[in-house]
Design an enzyme around this catalytic site. Structure first.
Site, PDB file in Angstrom:
ATOM      1  CB  CYS A  56      -0.921  -0.020   1.210  1.00 26.31           C
ATOM      2  SG  CYS A  56      -1.909  -1.536   1.241  1.00 26.31           S
TER       3      CYS A  56
ATOM      4  CB  CYS B  49       1.224   1.396   4.508  1.00 25.34           C
ATOM      5  SG  CYS B  49       1.667   0.354   5.905  1.00 25.34           S
TER       6      CYS B  49
ATOM      7  CB  CYS C 277      -2.430   4.180  11.768  1.00 28.08           C
ATOM      8  SG  CYS C 277      -3.720   3.727  12.790  1.00 28.08           S
TER       9      CYS C 277
HETATM   10  N1  SAH Z   1      -2.556  -4.883   6.965  1.00 26.99           N
HETATM   11  C1  SAH Z   1      -3.742  -4.568   7.647  1.00 26.99           C
HETATM   12  C2  SAH Z   1      -3.538  -4.106   9.071  1.00 26.99           C
HETATM   13  C3  SAH Z   1      -2.401  -3.180   9.356  1.00 26.99           C
HETATM   14  S1  SAH Z   1      -2.501  -1.516   8.828  1.00 26.99           S
HETATM   15  C4  SAH Z   1      -4.521  -3.537   6.867  1.00 26.99           C
HETATM   16  O1  SAH Z   1      -3.981  -2.972   5.922  1.00 26.99           O
HETATM   17  O2  SAH Z   1      -5.678  -3.324   7.187  1.00 26.99           O
HETATM   18  C5  SAH Z   1      -3.639  -0.721   9.981  1.00 26.99           C
HETATM   19  C6  SAH Z   1      -4.339   0.494   9.379  1.00 26.99           C
HETATM   20  O3  SAH Z   1      -3.461   1.623   9.263  1.00 26.99           O
HETATM   21  C7  SAH Z   1      -4.865   0.223   7.999  1.00 26.99           C
HETATM   22  O4  SAH Z   1      -6.155   0.756   7.828  1.00 26.99           O
HETATM   23  C8  SAH Z   1      -3.875   0.972   7.146  1.00 26.99           C
HETATM   24  O5  SAH Z   1      -4.399   1.248   5.888  1.00 26.99           O
HETATM   25  C9  SAH Z   1      -3.623   2.199   7.982  1.00 26.99           C
HETATM   26  N2  SAH Z   1      -2.417   2.936   7.596  1.00 26.99           N
HETATM   27  C10 SAH Z   1      -1.313   2.456   7.004  1.00 26.99           C
HETATM   28  N3  SAH Z   1      -0.414   3.450   6.802  1.00 26.99           N
HETATM   29  C11 SAH Z   1      -0.970   4.570   7.278  1.00 26.99           C
HETATM   30  C12 SAH Z   1      -0.510   5.919   7.382  1.00 26.99           C
HETATM   31  N4  SAH Z   1       0.699   6.274   6.985  1.00 26.99           N
HETATM   32  N5  SAH Z   1      -1.336   6.830   7.939  1.00 26.99           N
HETATM   33  C13 SAH Z   1      -2.558   6.452   8.410  1.00 26.99           C
HETATM   34  N6  SAH Z   1      -3.032   5.199   8.353  1.00 26.99           N
HETATM   35  C14 SAH Z   1      -2.245   4.258   7.789  1.00 26.99           C
HETATM   36 FE1  SF4 Z   2      -1.093  -2.408   3.247  1.00 27.97          FE
HETATM   37 FE2  SF4 Z   2       0.471  -1.613   5.259  1.00 27.97          FE
HETATM   38 FE3  SF4 Z   2      -1.724  -3.108   5.761  1.00 27.97          FE
HETATM   39 FE4  SF4 Z   2       0.426  -4.195   4.534  1.00 27.97          FE
HETATM   40  S1  SF4 Z   2       0.358  -3.374   6.632  1.00 27.97           S
HETATM   41  S2  SF4 Z   2      -1.723  -4.436   3.931  1.00 27.97           S
HETATM   42  S3  SF4 Z   2       1.169  -2.487   3.281  1.00 27.97           S
HETATM   43  S4  SF4 Z   2      -1.673  -1.020   4.941  1.00 27.97           S
END
Ligand code: SAH
Ligand code: SF4
Length: 390
Positions: A140, A143, A366
């Site tokens: 993603c 992230c 997050c």
């Molecule tokens: N892999 C799973 C769980 C971990 S991420 C998932 O993607 O759902 C937990 C949450 O934080 C997810 O909704 C993700 O999209 C969000 N997230 C990831 N990077 C972020 C960021 N830089 N700022 C805010 N939320 C973020």
């Molecule tokens: Fe996407 Fe980050 Fe969740 Fe992995 S941990 S699925 S890269 S948001």
């Protein structure tokens, strides 16, 4: 492509590298596996269920770390267990305390890998955010964890171990007189995609929910997924926890870029899996997480499409202001934009709390989690290329 085959290590059979004397860990075994392990060292079959129950209570109600402390077992039996087994937790490398009370743990696990867990105290609850993988196979683009290649799946012991470590640190063993729990909620929102480590996550959550152990209610456990559609139904059937969906976009074009797994299971497939999730009601709603990225997914039209897409699903919408990290290709939406978006969502009848970033000063918010020693960072160009190629 994400790894679909689980690579869970079996701690019963694989000794830890560099430690030939390592004994199998009793933490993380299911009740059944624990019973079998006890029989394996000579516990009479007739007694095994009872003994497993006793050991289980010591491990998960009292949090003991030494077999010698299991005082309702005979001394010889305690010695036998100590000779054959271990009670191991991830090692706490550092513990950082934010000015807002958030605690971030950097934990070392077998193989020298590191993962993070975050404890977030609030008025009415204490939430522990735990990791399911070292890194993540998904990429993603907003992230931080997504810039780190997957190193491996966590074992059930390492997943449950994060809860034990937090309770050790908070001094939360035994029963509190007022019944108030410090770790009252678990969210699988740390590093990794929990539905790509399904079996280990399920076994660990079953241990967390066991009534004679950690006894966390399934309603207080939330699994967040980027949208591994075929595993969503399994989570409903085999774990029964609450579901959060990392939705983040309202058109397939945009979601393909933000959450590349969308190319495999698109918005329509994901929404259908949500509609089919069991037990949905006003008190058991799906959380749709939506990260607010300036100029990318934050228009009024997006807000209106979002409520149309999820119409009819008992849902909460969680707006997450983007949490920046070094080199991130996005910016957080302005506050008035977030408010305008939230307003449309609210008027459509959905609660839409804006998630206040917690622990920002210690990079615990997050999407900011990424272990310092695993900086095999992909470049932005590489992420963009992978996003485009899918
Ligand atoms: N892999 C799973 C769980 C971990 S991420 C998932 O993607 O759902 C937990 C949450 O934080 C997810 O909704 C993700 O999209 C969000 N997230 C990831 N990077 C972020 C960021 N830089 N700022 C805010 N939320 C973020
Ligand atoms: Fe996407 Fe980050 Fe969740 Fe992995 S941990 S699925 S890269 S948001």
């Amino acid at each position: 492509m994400p790894a679909t085959a689980p690579i869970t290590q079996d701690l019963m059979t694989i000794p830890r590298k560099g430690d030939p004397s390592a004994r199998p860990n009793l933490v993380g075994l299911t009740r059944e596996q624990l019973r079998d392990a006890l029989i394996g060292v000579g516990t009479p079959e007739k007694q095994a269920k009872m003994r497993a129950g006793q050991v289980w209570a010591w491990l998960y109600q009292k949090g003991v770390r030494d077999f010698a402390d299991m005082t309702n077992l005979a001394k010889d039996y305690r010695a036998l267990l100590a000779e054959h087994f271990d009670i191991a937790r991830p090692e706490v490398v550092t513990r950082q305390l934010s000015s807002d009370g958030t605690r971030k743990y950097l934990l070392r696990i077998a193989g020298g890998h590191e993962v993070e867990a975050v404890y977030i105290p609030e008025e009415d609850r204490g939430t522990l955010c735990i990791s399911s993988q070292v890194g993540c196979t998904l990429t993603c683009s907003f992230c931080h964890t997504g810039t780190q290649k997957l190193v491996r799946n966590l074992t059930p012991a390492e997943i449950v171990g994060q809860i034990l470590v937090a309770r050790d640190d908070l001094g939360e063993w035994g029963h509190k007189a007022d019944g108030k729990r410090l770790v009252s909620n678990i969210v699988l929102m740390g590093m990794g995609e929990p539905l790509y480590n399904f079996d280990a996550v399920r076994d660990a959550m079953q241990i967390a929910m066991d009534n004679e152990g950690l006894s966390l209610s399934r309603r207080r456990i939330t699994l967040s997924t980027s949208g591994v559609v075929p595993e969503i139904a399994r989570a409903g059937a085999e774990i029964g926890c609450m579901l959060a969906i990392s939705f983040h976009a309202t058109t397939n074009d945009v979601r393909d870029k933000l959450v590349p797994i969308n190319k495999k299971w698109n918005i329509e497939a994901l929404i259908q899996a949500c509609r089919d999730y069991p037990r949905l009601s006003n008190s058991e709603r799906i959380t749709f997480e939506y990260v607010m990225l300036k100029g990318v997914n934050d228009t009024d039209a997006d807000a209106r499409r979002l409520v149309q897409l999820i119409a009819g699903i008992p849902a909460k919408i969680n707006l997450i202001p983007f949490n920046p990290w070094p080199g991130a290709p996005y910016e957080r939406s302005d506050w008035d934009r977030i408010e305008a978006f939230a307003d449309i969502v609210n008027k459509a009848g959905y609660a839409s709390p804006v998630r206040t970033p917690r622990g920002e000063d210690i990079m615990a918010a997050c999407g900011q989690l990424k272990s310092a020693t695993e900086r095999a960072r992909k470049s932005r160009a590489q992420i963009a290329a992978e996003t485009a190629a899918g």
